[in-house]
Design an enzyme around this catalytic site. Sequence first.
Site, PDB file in Angstrom:
ATOM      1  N   CYS A  82       7.045  56.398 -11.682  1.00 14.82           N
ATOM      2  CA  CYS A  82       7.984  55.691 -12.552  1.00 14.82           C
ATOM      3  C   CYS A  82       9.370  55.662 -11.905  1.00 14.82           C
ATOM      4  O   CYS A  82       9.519  55.126 -10.817  1.00 14.82           O
ATOM      5  CB  CYS A  82       7.978  56.293 -13.960  1.00 14.82           C
ATOM      6  SG  CYS A  82       8.745  55.186 -15.195  1.00 14.82           S
ATOM      7  N   HIS A 192       2.385  55.266 -15.000  1.00 14.32           N
ATOM      8  CA  HIS A 192       2.178  56.706 -15.154  1.00 14.32           C
ATOM      9  C   HIS A 192       0.694  57.037 -14.996  1.00 14.32           C
ATOM     10  O   HIS A 192      -0.070  56.907 -15.961  1.00 14.32           O
ATOM     11  CB  HIS A 192       2.654  57.166 -16.535  1.00 14.32           C
ATOM     12  CG  HIS A 192       4.131  57.161 -16.707  1.00 14.32           C
ATOM     13  ND1 HIS A 192       4.915  58.250 -16.398  1.00 14.32           N
ATOM     14  CD2 HIS A 192       4.977  56.193 -17.135  1.00 14.32           C
ATOM     15  CE1 HIS A 192       6.187  57.960 -16.641  1.00 14.32           C
ATOM     16  NE2 HIS A 192       6.249  56.711 -17.082  1.00 14.32           N
ATOM     17  N   GLU A 194      -0.602  59.896 -14.887  1.00 15.31           N
ATOM     18  CA  GLU A 194      -0.906  61.055 -15.732  1.00 15.31           C
ATOM     19  C   GLU A 194      -1.157  60.659 -17.180  1.00 15.31           C
ATOM     20  O   GLU A 194      -1.649  61.469 -17.972  1.00 15.31           O
ATOM     21  CB  GLU A 194       0.221  62.093 -15.636  1.00 15.31           C
ATOM     22  CG  GLU A 194       1.464  61.808 -16.446  1.00 15.31           C
ATOM     23  CD  GLU A 194       2.424  60.816 -15.805  1.00 15.31           C
ATOM     24  OE1 GLU A 194       3.562  60.710 -16.289  1.00 15.31           O
ATOM     25  OE2 GLU A 194       2.037  60.128 -14.824  1.00 15.31           O
TER      26      GLU A 194
END
EC number: 4.3.2.10
Length: 211
Positions: A82, A192, A194
């Site tokens: 990001c 992202h 994750e």
Amino acid sequence: MTKTVALLDYGSGNLRSAQRALEHVGAEVIVTSDPDICTNADGLLVPGVGAFDACMKGLRGVFGHRIIGTRLAGGRPVMGICVGMQILFDEGIEHGIQTRGCGEWSGRVERLQARILPHMGWNTVEKQPGSEMFAGLSEDERYYFVHTYGVRDWTLVTDDLTTPPLVTWAVHENDRFVAAVENGALWATQFHPEKSGDAGAQLLRNWINHI
């Protein structure tokens, strides 16, 4: 052999979710701003949320820009996520404020031109042939984005001595922007991983295998 990843703590980013995601794919994660640990770990993950200017101030406060430069000079893997990707470029312009980035890549981070901002939610990317980052992932996989700024215009300068970065693009409405970059030891994503479910886990697993 378990790979050790230093998760750079410089006051920006959801460290806990990134830590859990990396541990889920088998990495040993150390959340730290210690220069020695960050320099010597197998991999360095640079998170980032919020304003470009604030992230750069935080990064410089822990000498993160030097840590990144030192690792890359030695060919040691770094990944940005990001705003952690955005700060790798030359500069960012937000609310009329121009801020110098790490300068690992030429290019400018600027406000997207889409009608609806921020670009928040799931989106596909234009997977590139030969990508290590997206190995084992189909072209219709979706990844989680949340951002208002990005790199919209990036002209790659090529020569006979260097291999240009492999750039993956995405489109929000009709606005095209850089979604991910693979450049030797330096990888980065605007989205992202994750927070991107199984596809994001596979991408992080690919990075762990890369380091």
